[in-house]
Design an enzyme around this catalytic site. Structure first.
Site, short mmCIF file in Angstrom:
data_model
loop_
_atom_site.label_atom_id
_atom_site.label_comp_id
_atom_site.label_asym_id
_atom_site.label_seq_id
_atom_site.Cartn_x
_atom_site.Cartn_y
_atom_site.Cartn_z
CE1 TYR A 244 -2.98 -3.29 1.09
CE2 TYR A 244 -4.11 -1.68 -0.29
CZ TYR A 244 -4.03 -2.95 0.23
OH TYR A 244 -4.97 -3.89 -0.10
NE ARG B 55 -3.17 -0.29 -4.95
CZ ARG B 55 -4.35 -0.78 -4.56
NH1 ARG B 55 -4.42 -1.70 -3.62
NH2 ARG B 55 -5.46 -0.31 -5.11
CG ASN C 161 -11.64 2.79 -8.55
OD1 ASN C 161 -11.60 1.56 -8.68
ND2 ASN C 161 -11.99 3.61 -9.53
CB VAL C 162 -8.45 2.41 -2.40
CG1 VAL C 162 -9.38 1.28 -1.96
CG2 VAL C 162 -7.29 1.87 -3.23
CG ASP C 163 -8.31 6.28 -7.56
OD1 ASP C 163 -8.30 5.38 -8.44
OD2 ASP C 163 -9.22 7.13 -7.47
CG HIS D 2 -13.76 -2.32 -2.25
ND1 HIS D 2 -13.65 -2.81 -3.53
CD2 HIS D 2 -14.90 -2.87 -1.75
CE1 HIS D 2 -14.67 -3.61 -3.79
NE2 HIS D 2 -15.45 -3.66 -2.73
CB THR E 170 -16.32 -2.53 -12.12
OG1 THR E 170 -16.30 -3.66 -11.24
CG2 THR E 170 -17.76 -2.23 -12.53
CB SER E 171 -14.00 -7.39 -13.86
OG SER E 171 -13.75 -7.52 -12.47
N1 APR Z 1 -11.79 2.38 -19.36
C1 APR Z 1 -12.82 1.70 -18.81
N2 APR Z 1 -12.72 0.43 -18.32
C2 APR Z 1 -11.50 -0.16 -18.43
C3 APR Z 1 -10.37 0.49 -19.00
C4 APR Z 1 -10.56 1.82 -19.47
N3 APR Z 1 -9.54 2.52 -20.03
N4 APR Z 1 -9.32 -0.38 -18.96
C5 APR Z 1 -9.78 -1.52 -18.37
N5 APR Z 1 -11.08 -1.39 -18.07
C6 APR Z 1 -11.99 -2.36 -17.43
C7 APR Z 1 -11.64 -3.82 -17.68
O1 APR Z 1 -12.21 -4.26 -18.90
C8 APR Z 1 -12.32 -4.47 -16.47
O2 APR Z 1 -13.68 -4.79 -16.75
O3 APR Z 1 -11.89 -2.18 -16.05
C9 APR Z 1 -12.27 -3.39 -15.39
C10 APR Z 1 -11.25 -3.69 -14.33
O4 APR Z 1 -11.67 -4.82 -13.62
P1 APR Z 1 -10.86 -5.23 -12.29
O5 APR Z 1 -9.39 -5.13 -12.58
O6 APR Z 1 -11.43 -6.52 -11.82
O7 APR Z 1 -11.19 -4.07 -11.27
P2 APR Z 1 -12.49 -3.93 -10.37
O8 APR Z 1 -13.69 -4.47 -11.06
O9 APR Z 1 -12.53 -2.51 -9.90
O10 APR Z 1 -12.14 -4.88 -9.10
C11 APR Z 1 -13.07 -4.87 -8.04
O11 APR Z 1 -11.59 -6.26 -6.77
O12 APR Z 1 -9.36 -6.59 -6.37
C12 APR Z 1 -10.53 -6.13 -5.80
O13 APR Z 1 -10.90 -4.54 -4.14
C13 APR Z 1 -10.42 -4.69 -5.43
O14 APR Z 1 -11.95 -2.87 -5.82
C14 APR Z 1 -11.33 -4.00 -6.42
C15 APR Z 1 -12.35 -5.07 -6.74
#
Ligand code: APR
Length: 229
Positions: free
Chosen positions: A55, A58, A89-91, A106, A172-173
């Site tokens: 952390y 980051r 997001n934590v930013d 988070h 977000t995924s």
């Molecule tokens: N613009 C928009 N979306 C994007 C971009 C971009 N330039 N680049 C990547 N992505 C998308 C990817 O396609 C994916 O769907 O952002 C998403 C990122 O997914 P993750 O890396 O899984 O991030 P997130 O969904 O925020 O993870 C959720 O998981 O690890 C834990 O606590 C952590 O808050 C986090 C949580």
């Protein structure tokens, strides 16, 4: 006239174009680290030094990045709508762009808290090390929700989504619960938009979601222009 409510559910993709790695994309954060070693309560207990270092890196990076076009576009929405950001997001990029209502599901990189008295939370800009103690003398820890911990703000997030007139999901995924489950709280009348270059919502279960398969900088810009027209 009462402003319509927009809730934005943002994830790591929101900050990708600011230069902050996502978690699950190729060469994302979880490819460089074992999630359970650096982002779980077990990891903290097993090797707190590794977690503090993860952390610290980051938090240091935060000083080198800026909000991007998508963060700023969401602020423009506030001219016409009541906008609530519910972010994973934590930013602090939504804050720095100027959004006025933000919930961090988070936690926040720029806050730390007592590892014992969780209501003792402090603003923290630099490295957090062993021996950095809260006012009651216990070791400080990152104010981050780790895997295996509760998400205290999910209730407030669900309430906001349940009252929204539009839901915008960005970058977000949709793999981590309970955050990913917030989409199910949207009222039937509320349009749902999902901006992500590789959208991972199963459209069979969510036929009503309007997918914008673009990066945040272009997809959110376009959507905001539509919503302000
Ligand atoms: N613009 C928009 N979306 C994007 C971009 C971009 N330039 N680049 C990547 N992505 C998308 C990817 O396609 C994916 O769907 O952002 C998403 C990122 O997914 P993750 O890396 O899984 O991030 P997130 O969904 O925020 O993870 C959720 O998981 O690890 C834990 O606590 C952590 O808050 C986090 C949580």
């Amino acid at each position: 006239m009462k402003k319509e409510k927009i809730v934005v559910l943002s994830g790591a993709g929101m900050s990708a174009e600011s230069g902050i790695s996502t978690f699950r994309d190729a060469n994302g954060l979880w490819e460089q680290h074992d999630i359970m070693e650096v982002a779980s309560i077990e990891g903290w207990r097993k090797n707190p030094g590794l977690v503090l270092n993860f952390y610290n890196q980051r938090r240091q990076q935060l000083k080198t990045v800026q909000p991007n076009v998508a963060h700023h576009a969401l602020v423009e929405l506030e001219q016409k709508y009541k906008v609530h950001i519910v972010t994973q997001n934590v930013d602090d990029l939504h804050e720095r762009a100027g959004s006025s209502s933000i919930i961090h599901l988070h936690g926040e990189l720029r806050k730390v808290r007592s590892s014992v008295h969780e209501n003792l939370v402090y603003h923290w800009e630099d490295d957090l090390n062993f021996g950095d103690l809260c006012e009651k003398g216990t070791q400080l820890r990152p104010h981050i929700v780790w895997f295996g911990e509760m998400v205290p703000k999910i209730t407030e997030g669900a309430r906001l989504v349940g009252e929204c007139d539009h839901l915008i999901i960005i970058g977000t995924s949709m793999q981590v619960y309970p955050a990913a489950g917030l989409v199910d709280y949207a009222p039937g009348h509320a349009p749902i938009y999902y901006v992500d270059p590789k959208p991972s919502l199963d459209t069979r279960h969510y036929p009503e979601v309007k997918i914008i398969a673009e990066k945040a900088s272009t997809g959110v810009r376009k959507l905001v222009d539509q919503l302000l027209a």
